[in-house]
Design a protein around this motif. Sequence first.
Motif, PDB file in Angstrom:
ATOM      1  N   ALA A   1       0.820  -1.200   0.000  1.00 52.92           N
ATOM      2  CA  ALA A   1       0.000   0.000   0.000  1.00 52.92           C
ATOM      3  C   ALA A   1       0.861   1.260   0.000  1.00 52.92           C
ATOM      4  O   ALA A   1       0.553   2.238  -0.698  1.00 52.92           O
ATOM      5  CB  ALA A   1      -0.926   0.001   1.208  1.00 52.92           C
ATOM      6  N   LEU A   2       1.936   1.239   0.764  1.00 54.04           N
ATOM      7  CA  LEU A   2       2.840   2.399   0.798  1.00 54.04           C
ATOM      8  C   LEU A   2       3.467   2.626  -0.571  1.00 54.04           C
ATOM      9  O   LEU A   2       3.626   3.776  -1.013  1.00 54.04           O
ATOM     10  CB  LEU A   2       3.926   2.184   1.860  1.00 54.04           C
ATOM     11  N   ALA A   3       3.824   1.524  -1.251  1.00 47.49           N
ATOM     12  CA  ALA A   3       4.371   1.648  -2.612  1.00 47.49           C
ATOM     13  C   ALA A   3       3.329   2.239  -3.553  1.00 47.49           C
ATOM     14  O   ALA A   3       3.639   3.094  -4.398  1.00 47.49           O
ATOM     15  CB  ALA A   3       4.823   0.273  -3.118  1.00 47.49           C
ATOM     16  N   GLY A   4       2.067   1.808  -3.388  1.00 47.78           N
ATOM     17  CA  GLY A   4       0.994   2.356  -4.212  1.00 47.78           C
ATOM     18  C   GLY A   4       0.775   3.834  -3.953  1.00 47.78           C
ATOM     19  O   GLY A   4       0.565   4.626  -4.887  1.00 47.78           O
ATOM     20  N   LEU A   5       0.819   4.242  -2.687  1.00 51.76           N
ATOM     21  CA  LEU A   5       0.665   5.660  -2.340  1.00 51.76           C
ATOM     22  C   LEU A   5       1.787   6.496  -2.949  1.00 51.76           C
ATOM     23  O   LEU A   5       1.560   7.612  -3.423  1.00 51.76           O
ATOM     24  CB  LEU A   5       0.653   5.822  -0.814  1.00 51.76           C
ATOM     25  N   TRP A   6       2.989   5.949  -2.942  1.00 49.87           N
ATOM     26  CA  TRP A   6       4.131   6.672  -3.505  1.00 49.87           C
ATOM     27  C   TRP A   6       3.932   6.893  -5.007  1.00 49.87           C
ATOM     28  O   TRP A   6       4.187   7.985  -5.527  1.00 49.87           O
ATOM     29  CB  TRP A   6       5.407   5.884  -3.236  1.00 49.87           C
TER      30      TRP A   6
ATOM     31  N   ALA B   1      -3.512  -0.041  -8.530  1.00 46.02           N
ATOM     32  CA  ALA B   1      -3.441  -1.499  -8.596  1.00 46.02           C
ATOM     33  C   ALA B   1      -2.686  -2.066  -7.394  1.00 46.02           C
ATOM     34  O   ALA B   1      -3.070  -3.106  -6.828  1.00 46.02           O
ATOM     35  CB  ALA B   1      -2.761  -1.932  -9.896  1.00 46.02           C
ATOM     36  N   LEU B   2      -1.602  -1.396  -6.984  1.00 41.67           N
ATOM     37  CA  LEU B   2      -0.839  -1.863  -5.823  1.00 41.67           C
ATOM     38  C   LEU B   2      -1.663  -1.751  -4.535  1.00 41.67           C
ATOM     39  O   LEU B   2      -1.632  -2.651  -3.688  1.00 41.67           O
ATOM     40  CB  LEU B   2       0.458  -1.066  -5.685  1.00 41.67           C
ATOM     41  N   ILE B   3      -2.404  -0.653  -4.396  1.00 46.22           N
ATOM     42  CA  ILE B   3      -3.260  -0.492  -3.215  1.00 46.22           C
ATOM     43  C   ILE B   3      -4.348  -1.564  -3.204  1.00 46.22           C
ATOM     44  O   ILE B   3      -4.646  -2.164  -2.165  1.00 46.22           O
ATOM     45  CB  ILE B   3      -3.886   0.922  -3.187  1.00 46.22           C
TER      46      ILE B   3
END
Length: 308
Positions: free
Chosen positions: A135-140, A276-278
């Motif tokens: 989720a953190l990667a998606g937010l970034w 998509a990552l989130i």
Amino acid sequence: MQRSHHDDPRSSKATFWLILTTVFWGGSFIFNKIGFREIPPITFLFYRFALATLLMGLLCLPRLGRFNWSTFRTGLVVGLALAATNLSFVLGVSGTSVSRAGFLNNLFVLLIPLLCFAFWRERLDRLSAAGLVLALAGLWLLARGGVDGFNKGDLLSTLCALFIALHIISVSKLLRDEDIYLLSFVQFATVAVVGGTLDLLFPSAPLSVTWVSLGSLIYCAIFPTVICFTLQNTYQRYTTPTKAGLIYTMDPVWSMLGGTLLLGERLTAEEWTGCALIFAAVVLPLSVKRLRERQLGIDYRAEGAAAD
């Protein structure tokens, strides 16, 4: 011998109705956004929950004899969490796309175990921890991909996920034997009072409301509020929290489709990847847990439901 979940027709019925709630919730993003074109977000919030309070009050007329101090106190506390949820929701949606807001709001599924670990030292499993990293990667990527980066609307939508998690936790920790309909009535009234107070403190320009914005307001008061709360409280007990969580991950999918098809929203490649990552961060841990439940043959109904 206790009948398994797979043979229980109430489980399939519950799945259908819970999926329908996600459609209504996804639609609320679109109709809030349309309503905000003519009605300021906080004013929209007030009228939505004032109408929902009126409708729920009519439904509760035969139940008023059961109303007591415990119901009022619990409904007030949980209602304040719901007010914070919806205030951050309307301000978030008004400041970003419904696609981004939908996926950011869905982070509540990951925040619940994190908050339970932080405050009650409940075990944080590896799957949830891995989901948080995704989720953190998606937010970034969302922050990098948008024209304005991670803007104020995105921040408020993420904050909304926190309040959704707090609302769900408060319901699970505080609710005992209260009447769900009366409790919803107090919650809706609490949100309406908070919204009305803020609307008085921060008055907006005189309204010029058309049938489009009025229709959006009526939709949001009836479908994602009165009907969804009733369906969720009625049918979620016939399934596990894991399966319910998986079903609720469809919410941002509907909001994204609505934003794309009805509002003409377009996301960049990085924004798509971030969303998509989130989505994966929420779905993958829940899917693995759901698979384990099926393998163990767990009876998915809550004890109260099984006793019906």
